[in-house]
Design an enzyme around this catalytic site. Sequence first.
Site, PDB file in Angstrom:
ATOM      1  N   ASP A  23       1.003  -1.128  -0.033  1.00 36.96           N
ATOM      2  CA  ASP A  23       0.048  -0.157  -0.156  1.00 36.96           C
ATOM      3  C   ASP A  23       0.979   1.180  -0.007  1.00 36.96           C
ATOM      4  O   ASP A  23       1.373   1.437   1.044  1.00 36.96           O
ATOM      5  CB  ASP A  23      -0.866   0.000   1.068  1.00 36.96           C
ATOM      6  N   LYS A  81       2.863  11.316  -3.270  1.00 35.03           N
ATOM      7  CA  LYS A  81       1.850  10.546  -3.993  1.00 35.03           C
ATOM      8  C   LYS A  81       0.973  11.686  -4.711  1.00 35.03           C
ATOM      9  O   LYS A  81       0.388  11.511  -5.740  1.00 35.03           O
ATOM     10  CB  LYS A  81       1.104   9.529  -3.146  1.00 35.03           C
ATOM     11  N   GLU A 175      -7.270   0.578  -4.468  1.00 35.03           N
ATOM     12  CA  GLU A 175      -6.917   0.413  -2.886  1.00 35.03           C
ATOM     13  C   GLU A 175      -8.495   0.085  -2.334  1.00 35.03           C
ATOM     14  O   GLU A 175      -8.510  -0.791  -1.467  1.00 35.03           O
ATOM     15  CB  GLU A 175      -6.875   1.771  -2.297  1.00 35.03           C
ATOM     16  N   ASP A 197     -12.904   5.231   1.483  1.00 32.86           N
ATOM     17  CA  ASP A 197     -11.444   5.196   1.666  1.00 32.86           C
ATOM     18  C   ASP A 197     -11.180   6.749   1.652  1.00 32.86           C
ATOM     19  O   ASP A 197     -10.821   7.297   0.493  1.00 32.86           O
ATOM     20  CB  ASP A 197     -10.874   4.573   0.556  1.00 32.86           C
TER      21      ASP A 197
END
Length: 513
Positions: A23, A81, A175, A197
């Site tokens: 992850d 990211k 994800e 999420d």
Amino acid sequence: MLLQLVEPGQTHKAESTTAIGIDLGTTHSVVAVSQEQHTTILGEPLVPSVVFYPDNGQAVVGSLAMEQLKTQPLRGIRSVKRLMSPHSHSPEHRLLIDEGTGSLPRLRFGELQKTPIEVSADILKALKAQAEAALGYDVHEAVITVPAYFDDAARQATKDAATLAGLAVLRLINEPTAAALAYGLDNQAEGVYAIYDLGGGTFDISLLRLHHGVFQVLATGGHTHLGGDDLDLIILNHWLQKDIEHLTSSIDCLQLARQAKHHLTLELHGKWTMPETGAEVTLDRPTLDRLCAPLIAKTLDICQQVLADADLPISSIQGVVLVGGSTRLPSLRKAIADFFKRAPLTDVNPDEVVARGAAIQAEALTKGSNNLLLDVTPLSLGIETMGGLVEKIIPRNTPIPARVAQTFTTFEEGQTQMKIHVVQGERERVEHCRSLGEFILTNIPPMVAGAARIEVVYTLDTDGLLTVSAQEKTTGTHVSLDIKPSYGLAEEALNDLLSEQLNDQLDTIQCRK
């Protein structure tokens, strides 16, 4: 090609077919392994996604990097990211240089320059090393998770980063899908579940149908710049009552805002001391709830859209699984409960469930599995037509892998060439969508307008990456293109970076002799 070099007298560790799950998060990253669907977190449970570059250029990753940033904030970066997708930004965007439309941004760390892909590769290298230390053997393959709403460019950038880190990507998995996989297998869940999420930098919502080992994504949506980082900025702006994005001390200030957010998930109020100025600031739960309400409302608007895309009423949702550290906020959990008419499921670690799901998928791809994973593409893929309009070839939420063919014709009499411009997005006009690439189909036989028949084929693989081909049916003239967006690395640039890494390894070995 990377060669593994062994010191004299050393024996090479045995090769293993074990693949890991990663992850690669905005705030923290996690690496896990699965054996017979029993998952284990490898090494440090939560590795801060922070990279520090000292004068020698050797990356320092994780908790130690966070400590170094306290005294040298311009030599490192958090939340990289958020720079992997086009038109992205970060609270630390002052580090960006040479940023232009459609170009790959670069980051300045003293005299050193790095792309977000290279920084992400350094995080992946650290995770790979952590996994190898825990397992006792080399690891070369991984399943890596990405936000469901990552576009083609950000997905390609993630694969490039893995390549630089010495990892072959078996699959890029969304994800929320990874979280559903881990939760569903652990709890033998059946029915339609919502995976909410909210991580450090991105928000995703996916609806999945779980039935007898089949995990089918029905619809997905999200936002690539909506997450815990934004909550931190909201808190800090509340304290300072001004734009803080260009303050030298903003990294420490943001860390303090993050601490306050974490504190108020359990307590009702608190006070803190601002770095440098020494000013005391306070915050209580009701004020935090008020500050966060617009962001939470925005996520629920996206949830409503995804339910509409799947043509499902809220009453059909069996449960809501929370993923990401930001979902620990009490006001957020209450808002989710009110929206879905049921309390969210909290019997899962929101920080680890994504990595565990990735590890399960990695085991399935290397050792086999009785489970089937059916995902969808989050964004529509189309082609530019006359007048700057977009014709959608693969609509969003189409199951992947997918192959769709559509026939087009010429607009002008005697036309012998046709530009194939590939775009991604939901808007009707090209300028409002993301350009993924273009190429020219030549040698079309001159005919009257509308007589030629050009078949354009879009092929979307299981990673959500696209190949486009075009063929003129009369002559058989054919051309194809693996879409490599500008935010990915060109093959030549990628090979150059790999060669530089190999030279660095050779130099290190020479110095040891």
